[in-house]
Scaffold this motif. Sequence first.
Motif, PDB file in Angstrom:
ATOM      1  N   ILE A 107       0.834  -1.201   0.000  1.00  0.00           N
ATOM      2  CA  ILE A 107       0.000   0.000   0.000  1.00  0.00           C
ATOM      3  C   ILE A 107       0.869   1.251   0.000  1.00  0.00           C
ATOM      4  O   ILE A 107       0.593   2.225  -0.719  1.00  0.00           O
ATOM      5  N   SER A 108       1.929   1.250   0.798  1.00  0.00           N
ATOM      6  CA  SER A 108       2.857   2.382   0.831  1.00  0.00           C
ATOM      7  C   SER A 108       3.496   2.594  -0.543  1.00  0.00           C
ATOM      8  O   SER A 108       3.638   3.731  -1.002  1.00  0.00           O
ATOM      9  N   PHE A 109       3.840   1.500  -1.214  1.00  0.00           N
ATOM     10  CA  PHE A 109       4.430   1.572  -2.555  1.00  0.00           C
ATOM     11  C   PHE A 109       3.430   2.128  -3.569  1.00  0.00           C
ATOM     12  O   PHE A 109       3.750   3.041  -4.342  1.00  0.00           O
ATOM     13  N   TYR A 110       2.207   1.601  -3.572  1.00  0.00           N
ATOM     14  CA  TYR A 110       1.192   2.073  -4.516  1.00  0.00           C
ATOM     15  C   TYR A 110       0.861   3.557  -4.286  1.00  0.00           C
ATOM     16  O   TYR A 110       0.677   4.327  -5.238  1.00  0.00           O
ATOM     17  N   SER A 111       0.788   3.943  -3.013  1.00  0.00           N
ATOM     18  CA  SER A 111       0.515   5.338  -2.681  1.00  0.00           C
ATOM     19  C   SER A 111       1.633   6.240  -3.200  1.00  0.00           C
ATOM     20  O   SER A 111       1.378   7.321  -3.749  1.00  0.00           O
ATOM     21  N   SER A 112       2.883   5.788  -3.052  1.00  0.00           N
ATOM     22  CA  SER A 112       4.027   6.571  -3.529  1.00  0.00           C
ATOM     23  C   SER A 112       3.994   6.738  -5.038  1.00  0.00           C
ATOM     24  O   SER A 112       4.270   7.828  -5.556  1.00  0.00           O
ATOM     25  N   ILE A 113       3.670   5.659  -5.751  1.00  0.00           N
ATOM     26  CA  ILE A 113       3.564   5.736  -7.213  1.00  0.00           C
ATOM     27  C   ILE A 113       2.488   6.742  -7.619  1.00  0.00           C
ATOM     28  O   ILE A 113       2.676   7.573  -8.517  1.00  0.00           O
ATOM     29  N   ALA A 114       1.346   6.685  -6.932  1.00  0.00           N
ATOM     30  CA  ALA A 114       0.223   7.574  -7.264  1.00  0.00           C
ATOM     31  C   ALA A 114       0.589   9.038  -7.040  1.00  0.00           C
ATOM     32  O   ALA A 114       0.341   9.884  -7.902  1.00  0.00           O
ATOM     33  N   VAL A 115       1.175   9.348  -5.877  1.00  0.00           N
ATOM     34  CA  VAL A 115       1.465  10.754  -5.587  1.00  0.00           C
ATOM     35  C   VAL A 115       2.663  11.251  -6.392  1.00  0.00           C
ATOM     36  O   VAL A 115       2.734  12.431  -6.755  1.00  0.00           O
ATOM     37  N   SER A 152      14.388  17.271   0.474  1.00  0.00           N
ATOM     38  CA  SER A 152      13.350  16.236   0.332  1.00  0.00           C
ATOM     39  C   SER A 152      13.947  14.903  -0.102  1.00  0.00           C
ATOM     40  O   SER A 152      13.501  13.843   0.354  1.00  0.00           O
ATOM     41  N   VAL A 153      14.931  14.956  -0.998  1.00  0.00           N
ATOM     42  CA  VAL A 153      15.594  13.723  -1.434  1.00  0.00           C
ATOM     43  C   VAL A 153      16.295  13.064  -0.248  1.00  0.00           C
ATOM     44  O   VAL A 153      16.173  11.850  -0.019  1.00  0.00           O
ATOM     45  N   ILE A 154      17.042  13.869   0.524  1.00  0.00           N
ATOM     46  CA  ILE A 154      17.718  13.350   1.722  1.00  0.00           C
ATOM     47  C   ILE A 154      16.689  12.761   2.688  1.00  0.00           C
ATOM     48  O   ILE A 154      16.851  11.648   3.203  1.00  0.00           O
ATOM     49  N   GLY A 155      15.621  13.528   2.929  1.00  0.00           N
ATOM     50  CA  GLY A 155      14.568  13.060   3.823  1.00  0.00           C
ATOM     51  C   GLY A 155      13.875  11.812   3.308  1.00  0.00           C
ATOM     52  O   GLY A 155      13.501  10.925   4.083  1.00  0.00           O
ATOM     53  N   GLY A 156      13.700  11.730   1.983  1.00  0.00           N
ATOM     54  CA  GLY A 156      13.070  10.553   1.389  1.00  0.00           C
ATOM     55  C   GLY A 156      13.861   9.283   1.666  1.00  0.00           C
ATOM     56  O   GLY A 156      13.296   8.241   2.011  1.00  0.00           O
ATOM     57  N   PHE A 157      15.191   9.366   1.534  1.00  0.00           N
ATOM     58  CA  PHE A 157      16.049   8.222   1.856  1.00  0.00           C
ATOM     59  C   PHE A 157      15.910   7.848   3.331  1.00  0.00           C
ATOM     60  O   PHE A 157      15.745   6.679   3.683  1.00  0.00           O
ATOM     61  N   SER A 169      10.748  13.686  -2.702  1.00  0.00           N
ATOM     62  CA  SER A 169      10.814  12.693  -1.620  1.00  0.00           C
ATOM     63  C   SER A 169      10.376  11.318  -2.118  1.00  0.00           C
ATOM     64  O   SER A 169      10.985  10.296  -1.781  1.00  0.00           O
ATOM     65  N   GLN A 170       9.332  11.285  -2.955  1.00  0.00           N
ATOM     66  CA  GLN A 170       8.869  10.006  -3.486  1.00  0.00           C
ATOM     67  C   GLN A 170       9.820   9.450  -4.536  1.00  0.00           C
ATOM     68  O   GLN A 170       9.972   8.233  -4.667  1.00  0.00           O
ATOM     69  N   LEU A 171      10.493  10.348  -5.278  1.00  0.00           N
ATOM     70  CA  LEU A 171      11.525   9.908  -6.228  1.00  0.00           C
ATOM     71  C   LEU A 171      12.627   9.157  -5.488  1.00  0.00           C
ATOM     72  O   LEU A 171      13.090   8.101  -5.937  1.00  0.00           O
ATOM     73  N   ALA A 172      13.037   9.697  -4.329  1.00  0.00           N
ATOM     74  CA  ALA A 172      14.079   9.041  -3.531  1.00  0.00           C
ATOM     75  C   ALA A 172      13.602   7.669  -3.059  1.00  0.00           C
ATOM     76  O   ALA A 172      14.339   6.674  -3.143  1.00  0.00           O
ATOM     77  N   LYS A 173      12.371   7.611  -2.569  1.00  0.00           N
ATOM     78  CA  LYS A 173      11.841   6.341  -2.062  1.00  0.00           C
ATOM     79  C   LYS A 173      11.757   5.295  -3.167  1.00  0.00           C
ATOM     80  O   LYS A 173      12.193   4.142  -2.983  1.00  0.00           O
ATOM     81  N   LEU A 174      11.202   5.667  -4.315  1.00  0.00           N
ATOM     82  CA  LEU A 174      11.051   4.723  -5.419  1.00  0.00           C
ATOM     83  C   LEU A 174      12.407   4.307  -5.974  1.00  0.00           C
ATOM     84  O   LEU A 174      12.592   3.177  -6.429  1.00  0.00           O
ATOM     85  N   ILE A 210      15.149   3.957  -4.159  1.00  0.00           N
ATOM     86  CA  ILE A 210      15.676   2.961  -3.220  1.00  0.00           C
ATOM     87  C   ILE A 210      15.067   1.588  -3.497  1.00  0.00           C
ATOM     88  O   ILE A 210      15.765   0.570  -3.521  1.00  0.00           O
ATOM     89  N   ILE A 211      13.748   1.578  -3.718  1.00  0.00           N
ATOM     90  CA  ILE A 211      13.066   0.307  -3.992  1.00  0.00           C
ATOM     91  C   ILE A 211      13.615  -0.321  -5.273  1.00  0.00           C
ATOM     92  O   ILE A 211      13.857  -1.535  -5.336  1.00  0.00           O
ATOM     93  N   GLY A 212      13.850   0.520  -6.289  1.00  0.00           N
ATOM     94  CA  GLY A 212      14.379   0.013  -7.553  1.00  0.00           C
ATOM     95  C   GLY A 212      15.789  -0.525  -7.412  1.00  0.00           C
ATOM     96  O   GLY A 212      16.117  -1.621  -7.918  1.00  0.00           O
ATOM     97  N   ILE A 213      16.646   0.220  -6.707  1.00  0.00           N
ATOM     98  CA  ILE A 213      18.044  -0.192  -6.531  1.00  0.00           C
ATOM     99  C   ILE A 213      18.129  -1.507  -5.761  1.00  0.00           C
ATOM    100  O   ILE A 213      18.967  -2.366  -6.049  1.00  0.00           O
ATOM    101  N   SER A 214      17.251  -1.660  -4.781  1.00  0.00           N
ATOM    102  CA  SER A 214      17.275  -2.871  -3.954  1.00  0.00           C
ATOM    103  C   SER A 214      16.562  -4.055  -4.614  1.00  0.00           C
ATOM    104  O   SER A 214      16.527  -5.153  -4.058  1.00  0.00           O
ATOM    105  N   GLY A 215      15.968  -3.812  -5.796  1.00  0.00           N
ATOM    106  CA  GLY A 215      15.332  -4.899  -6.540  1.00  0.00           C
ATOM    107  C   GLY A 215      14.040  -5.399  -5.933  1.00  0.00           C
ATOM    108  O   GLY A 215      13.660  -6.563  -6.137  1.00  0.00           O
ATOM    109  N   ARG A 216      13.328  -4.514  -5.202  1.00  0.00           N
ATOM    110  CA  ARG A 216      12.124  -4.977  -4.499  1.00  0.00           C
ATOM    111  C   ARG A 216      10.831  -4.749  -5.287  1.00  0.00           C
ATOM    112  O   ARG A 216       9.748  -5.046  -4.781  1.00  0.00           O
TER     113      ARG A 216
END
Length: 259
Positions: free
Chosen positions: A43-51, A81-86, A187-192, A194-200
């Motif tokens: 849900i957190s992932f889908y919400s991040s993609i949407a926003v 925001s990027v720093i905070g997103g990480f 902030s969401q760019l940073a989060k997404l 991280i998810i991409g780099i970690s292969g999740r």
Amino acid sequence: MTGLIYFLIIIFANTIGAISGMGGGVIIKPLLDAIGAHSLSAISFYSSIAVFTMAIVSTIKQLNNGIKIQLIPVLTLSIGSVIGGFLGNELFEGALRLFCGEVRVQWLQILVTIASLLFALLYTKKKWKPLAFQSVLVYLLVGAFLGGLSTFLGIGGGPINVAILMLFFGLDIKDATVYSIITIFFSQLAKLGIIGISGRYSHYDLTMLYWIIPAAIVGGFMGAKLSGLFSEQVVLKIYQVVVIFVIILNGINGIMLLK
């Protein structure tokens, strides 16, 4: 059926989020929690993609509406925001490990979200005197705080962004909504990232994105268009009504977790 429900929720949430600067996630996250069709992490992932998608569309549309932004504050907020997103994503993942499950983390998210919403509502009602900082360091720190908070909560920023930007920098609500959306984007760019780099990405049902991304685009476009038509007073009223609605919704979700 779940995809269609998500589609309708995201169009509604992102339209309101783009008008008010909330980003949509503050509505999307608790509604998807209430449906309970996916895990907290998904849900957190889908919400991040949407926003994230909404932030791109809304920013472009707002700039086309003639909204002017100051380059240095926006860049500094964005870096923060990027720093905070990480940091926020690491905090979220760490909380999941620490509490060995999702229920306690969801409780923590609900409590912090409600506290943030109450602050935002009080600020817009009481209209405390703005601090009107101009320091680059303050912009950086505020960007990091907002990016971290929004990523940890999975709500993409929400009303806390708008209230903090108005309080710290003396912005009016329409300018604050634009700065908020830009902060949400980074902030969401940073989060997404991280998810991409970690292969999740493979951990989630990516077919849901066929519903989520188009809905986010439509909502972001509609919200930015309406924002250009509405007065500051109308935007403020929408903001306050949605804050109250989301406080109630999070309260209901908290009660449901007790069962």
